[in-house]
Design a protein around this motif. Structure first.
Motif, mmCIF file in Angstrom:
data_model
loop_
_atom_site.group_PDB
_atom_site.id
_atom_site.type_symbol
_atom_site.label_atom_id
_atom_site.label_comp_id
_atom_site.label_asym_id
_atom_site.label_seq_id
_atom_site.Cartn_x
_atom_site.Cartn_y
_atom_site.Cartn_z
ATOM 1 N N UNK A 359 0.845 -1.189 0.000
ATOM 2 C CA UNK A 359 0.000 0.000 0.000
ATOM 3 C C UNK A 359 0.887 1.247 0.000
ATOM 4 N N UNK A 360 0.471 2.266 -0.744
ATOM 5 C CA UNK A 360 1.161 3.553 -0.711
ATOM 6 C C UNK A 360 0.146 4.599 -0.289
ATOM 7 N N UNK A 361 0.168 4.975 0.983
ATOM 8 C CA UNK A 361 -0.841 5.918 1.490
ATOM 9 C C UNK A 361 -0.182 7.079 2.222
ATOM 10 N N UNK A 362 1.093 7.333 1.842
ATOM 11 C CA UNK A 362 1.854 8.349 2.571
ATOM 12 C C UNK A 362 1.260 9.742 2.465
ATOM 13 N N UNK A 363 0.509 10.008 1.381
ATOM 14 C CA UNK A 363 0.066 11.382 1.153
ATOM 15 C C UNK A 363 -1.058 11.776 2.110
ATOM 16 N N UNK A 364 -1.831 10.790 2.603
ATOM 17 C CA UNK A 364 -2.861 11.029 3.620
ATOM 18 C C UNK A 364 -3.665 12.295 3.359
ATOM 19 N N UNK B 11 8.810 1.071 4.492
ATOM 20 C CA UNK B 11 10.092 0.436 4.797
ATOM 21 C C UNK B 11 10.268 -0.832 3.981
ATOM 22 N N UNK B 12 11.482 -1.210 3.815
ATOM 23 C CA UNK B 12 11.773 -2.453 3.100
ATOM 24 C C UNK B 12 11.277 -3.631 3.925
ATOM 25 N N UNK B 13 10.543 -4.535 3.265
ATOM 26 C CA UNK B 13 10.023 -5.677 3.999
ATOM 27 C C UNK B 13 11.142 -6.659 4.341
ATOM 28 N N UNK B 14 12.103 -6.740 3.463
ATOM 29 C CA UNK B 14 13.164 -7.729 3.661
ATOM 30 C C UNK B 14 14.495 -7.119 3.252
ATOM 31 N N UNK B 15 15.600 -7.575 3.861
ATOM 32 C CA UNK B 15 16.895 -7.076 3.419
ATOM 33 C C UNK B 15 17.229 -7.635 2.041
ATOM 34 N N UNK B 56 7.391 7.118 -2.326
ATOM 35 C CA UNK B 56 6.862 5.949 -3.051
ATOM 36 C C UNK B 56 7.864 4.792 -3.081
ATOM 37 N N UNK B 57 9.144 5.134 -2.976
ATOM 38 C CA UNK B 57 10.178 4.099 -3.043
ATOM 39 C C UNK B 57 10.596 3.651 -1.640
ATOM 40 N N UNK B 340 9.953 7.220 -15.565
ATOM 41 C CA UNK B 340 9.904 7.386 -14.108
ATOM 42 C C UNK B 340 9.117 6.255 -13.447
ATOM 43 N N UNK B 341 8.017 5.806 -14.083
ATOM 44 C CA UNK B 341 7.254 4.680 -13.527
ATOM 45 C C UNK B 341 8.136 3.446 -13.409
ATOM 46 N N UNK B 342 8.911 3.187 -14.448
ATOM 47 C CA UNK B 342 9.854 2.058 -14.394
ATOM 48 C C UNK B 342 10.926 2.285 -13.337
ATOM 49 N N UNK B 343 11.408 3.511 -13.256
ATOM 50 C CA UNK B 343 12.493 3.801 -12.314
ATOM 51 C C UNK B 343 12.029 3.558 -10.877
ATOM 52 N N UNK B 344 10.804 4.000 -10.552
ATOM 53 C CA UNK B 344 10.279 3.752 -9.200
ATOM 54 C C UNK B 344 10.112 2.245 -8.979
ATOM 55 N N UNK B 345 9.624 1.536 -9.984
ATOM 56 C CA UNK B 345 9.408 0.097 -9.831
ATOM 57 C C UNK B 345 10.719 -0.642 -9.587
ATOM 58 N N UNK B 346 11.738 -0.352 -10.402
ATOM 59 C CA UNK B 346 13.005 -1.076 -10.209
ATOM 60 C C UNK B 346 13.694 -0.624 -8.923
ATOM 61 N N UNK B 347 13.471 0.632 -8.530
ATOM 62 C CA UNK B 347 14.039 1.097 -7.255
ATOM 63 C C UNK B 347 13.381 0.367 -6.089
ATOM 64 N N UNK B 348 12.042 0.230 -6.136
ATOM 65 C CA UNK B 348 11.325 -0.512 -5.099
ATOM 66 C C UNK B 348 11.823 -1.959 -5.051
#
Lengths: 456, 456
Positions: A359-364, B11-15, B56-57, B340-348
């Motif tokens: 979920x991405x809800x940071x903007x609240x 936060x990152x769910x896993x290392x 978002x990331x 940018x959509x791809x960049x956020x996805x690969x960053x996540x």
């Protein structure tokens, strides 16, 4: 002229650090909750397409159980041993990797999904009502468990809209999402527009043809569209919007006269789910408005030509501009396609020890009340054809701060019909204007009031 | 009526098990290759939207370098220190996590992307030409390095089509993809249709308006669309298709007479990228056909109303049915949105220690030559208006095994015009028929021949 492709096995790039996924090469075990129109199609595809699904995931999928309410219905092609009425026991099995929930409704779906997530399964659901009422609880549970919760099928059936909003447009600033997201009401309005028939008669036809349920309330009163609007707004604006936040009007009051009136000015009536991001206020805060209501849109708008039971979602964003996604919004096969797409994605994630976006809800963001929404009205009035009537009506608009864009007048003996389209104004001002018009001596009847959307 | 959302940190769910991503909370470092129309917009958005991108990331993105050919151009708003002409050194830095390639063309883009992947960076590219020529090498390098290679911007600009094909529809069987994927040619054909102007004149207008390049070859000869067709077919059919596999005809030979002829029968001429999955042959093998050519489609087809420089992709699949994706197919901002959509996805993915879907080419399908493609033809003939002419022409069709669907005849003094639309037949049979027609004494001229697509 053939390809020289060499088939490479889709091996896992990395081991699963959580240790919760099955042994390498072992099947991923799937539990299915519900076996109605969608569930039975999902089960069929899991079996019929198993070779392709295995090649795309890198491991086979194995259907290990189907929870149903009653065991006594015949289910062609499915092993009777798979069926159980004990859904809680099925999602509580430690060897289930993936759970598909297509029961619908709030309970027992919520309890079952939460149990599945806590047991470490990734979940694919088509449950718009539950996500719109209490998505936050589900997303938190998935995040805590480090597993996926996917729901492409919850909005607009087979049309990929969840992934585009969550991923493709995630680097952009989405400013509005306007959707035709309920096939039943679009079928009814399209038929009313095409045939000039009334709502009640058209609803009966739709029921006879299987396009409307025996109890059509969820569709025609806009509850289904409102749940989808809440989900779309949450995704588009990185905030939490629930069904209770959504202003909602159904189509039961749409008349043949509304539709004829729209047609006369080159517009068409559609039930729209509208999600808008407001400009920043004095404190820099950006609120959102989320609403479902019938509206007139220009016939030149891309959504105007979406006919029958089809769905479409029109998205505007700062960088990408105007996008539209179109396709079948319901039905067993299209919904099953969306469920299977999610199932392969979460299965791949599991094989790679990964998880998709949470979920991405940071903007609240706050949700604006309908009064604060800025829109336009189409108003059709029956007035006495006497000197000064237009002046008194125009004064009434001016007193409420509403600017008139166009007026059309047609004489009818001692009466006249006035059709007024306003400029953009606060909804509260527009509705106050209509209330005041009803009290004017020269106004015999306010025949039709409808919002106008989709400037192009 | 405000949301009660509580902003939770992403936060990152896993290392990250590979240990190659940066320290928790540290920025992800981005290198940008190319700073033209798209690149400068990507750089601007990275800076202007940094707070949203970080939320978002879960980590900030830091632009650490921009490779350009020449340093002497002014670049408003960008720190001059970021620029370098040494692209190879930039992608070879060990502290770069993400590389965006918007140089285009085959070299040096290929060498730079391969170097970036081998150094452990995930790559986002808009490079359709390179992907269509040698995508396999890039995908293999990404797979070997355990990093992502994303390319949403390579096809149809901002329209999300790569993700829907790779993920949303991955549980379904896609049977055809038909796209208007080149804005320049669509702008030209749309203007020819609307204004009755000829190709050369309209091309000049398009160049003057900035819709066509000074050297328009890549667009008007269909090379750009063919590269996109190869990418779309590879994704849709889980096989490898390269640009060299794609049959290609441009729009330079489309005449005002073709367009008028289409209009007369309720059709419109579009340059289409067509990817089709054939039915299984005797051995159960399913070939694909991938081609780019002008074609007549019915005005009722959803693609027919795609005007100007817009793009749209129409997808048919077994379960989902008919879907369409529509939006701006080019331009700096829309393309930057996709990047940018791809960049956020690969960053996540990097933050979560995950990788997105890799290449799926397990099906390894043969590509049919154009001769074997089954399609329909529209043929316009100038004939002598003498007894028996229709019989001789009909015989010619029958001798080649081509069935006629409709014939329209219009007398013109001693001449007549015949407009024939065929039923579906092998392209080889259709083109042999046209060659034979040219030799018939009664046929003065074969005025127009064009394929007909998009049965609705």
């Amino acid at each position: 002229m053939t390809t020289e492709a060499v088939s490479r096995p889709q091996t896992a790039a990395r081991p699963d650090p959580s240790g919760s996924s099955p042994r390498s090469g072992q099947p991923l075990r799937v539990a299915l909750l519900g076996c109605g129109t969608v569930g039975s199609e999902v089960a069929r595809l899991l079996i019929d397409s198993s070779a392709d699904l295995q090649a795309r995931i890198g491991r086979p999928l194995e259907l290990v159980g189907i929870a149903v309410r009653r065991l006594n219905r015949p289910r062609a092609g499915l092993d009777p041993e798979l069926f159980t009425t004990d859904a809680e026991a099925l999602v509580g099995r430690d060897d289930v990797d993936l759970v598909v929930e297509v029961i619908g409704g709030i309970e027992p779906a919520r309890t079952l999904i939460l149990s599945a997530l806590r047991h470490g399964a990734s979940v694919v659901t088509a449950n718009k009502a539950l996500l719109a009422e209490d998505g936050a609880t589900l997303f938190t549970a998935a995040e805590d468990a480090g597993v996926d919760l996917y729901f492409e099928a919850a909005v607009a059936g087979a049309i990929p809209i969840v992934r585009p909003l969550r991923e493709s447009l995630v680097g952009d600033e989405i400013t509005s999402v306007i959707g035709i997201v309920n096939g039943t009401t679009n079928f009814i309005l399209d038929k009313m527009d095409g045939e000039g028939a009334g709502f009640a008669e058209t609803l009966s036809d739709a029921q006879a043809l299987g396009y409307a349920e025996a109890d059509p309330t969820a569709d025609v009163e806009g509850f289904d569209a409102a749940a989808k609007a809440a989900i779309l707004a949450s995704l588009a604006f990185h905030t939490r919007v629930t069904a209770a936040d959504v202003y909602r009007e159904g189509i039961t009051d749409v008349t043949t006269s509304d539709i004829a009136s729209a047609r006369a000015i080159g517009f068409v009536v559609k039930l729209l789910a509208i999600c808008e991001l407001a400009d920043p206020d004095a404190d820099g805060q950006r609120s959102v408005s989320v609403r479902v209501h019938p509206a007139m849109i220009p016939r030149s708008h891309p959504l105007a030509s979406v006919g029958g039971a089809y769905n479409a979602v029109f998205v505007e964003s700062r960088s990408a501009g105007r996008l539209m996604f179109y396709g079948p919004g319901a039905g067993g096969s299209p919904t099953a396609s969306a469920v299977l797409g999610d199932l392969v994605t979460v299965a791949r994630n599991r094989v790679r020890g990964a998880a998709g976006p949470g979920e991405s809800s940071y903007a609240a963001r706050p949700v604006s009340p309908i009064d604060d929404v800025v829109t336009r009205y189409h108003i059709s009035l029956e007035v006495a054809d006497v000197t000064g009537v237009l002046a008194s009506i125009a004064t009434c608009f001016a007193e409420h701060g509403v600017s008139i864009q166009t007026v059309r007048q047609a004489g009818r003996g001692s009466d006249a019909q006035l059709v007024i389209v306003t400029h953009r104004a606060r909804d509260a001002a527009l509705s106050a204007t209509v209330r005041a018009l009803r009290t004017l001596p020269a106004v015999r009847e306010v025949a039709s009031v409808m919002r106008v959307e989709g400037d192009v």
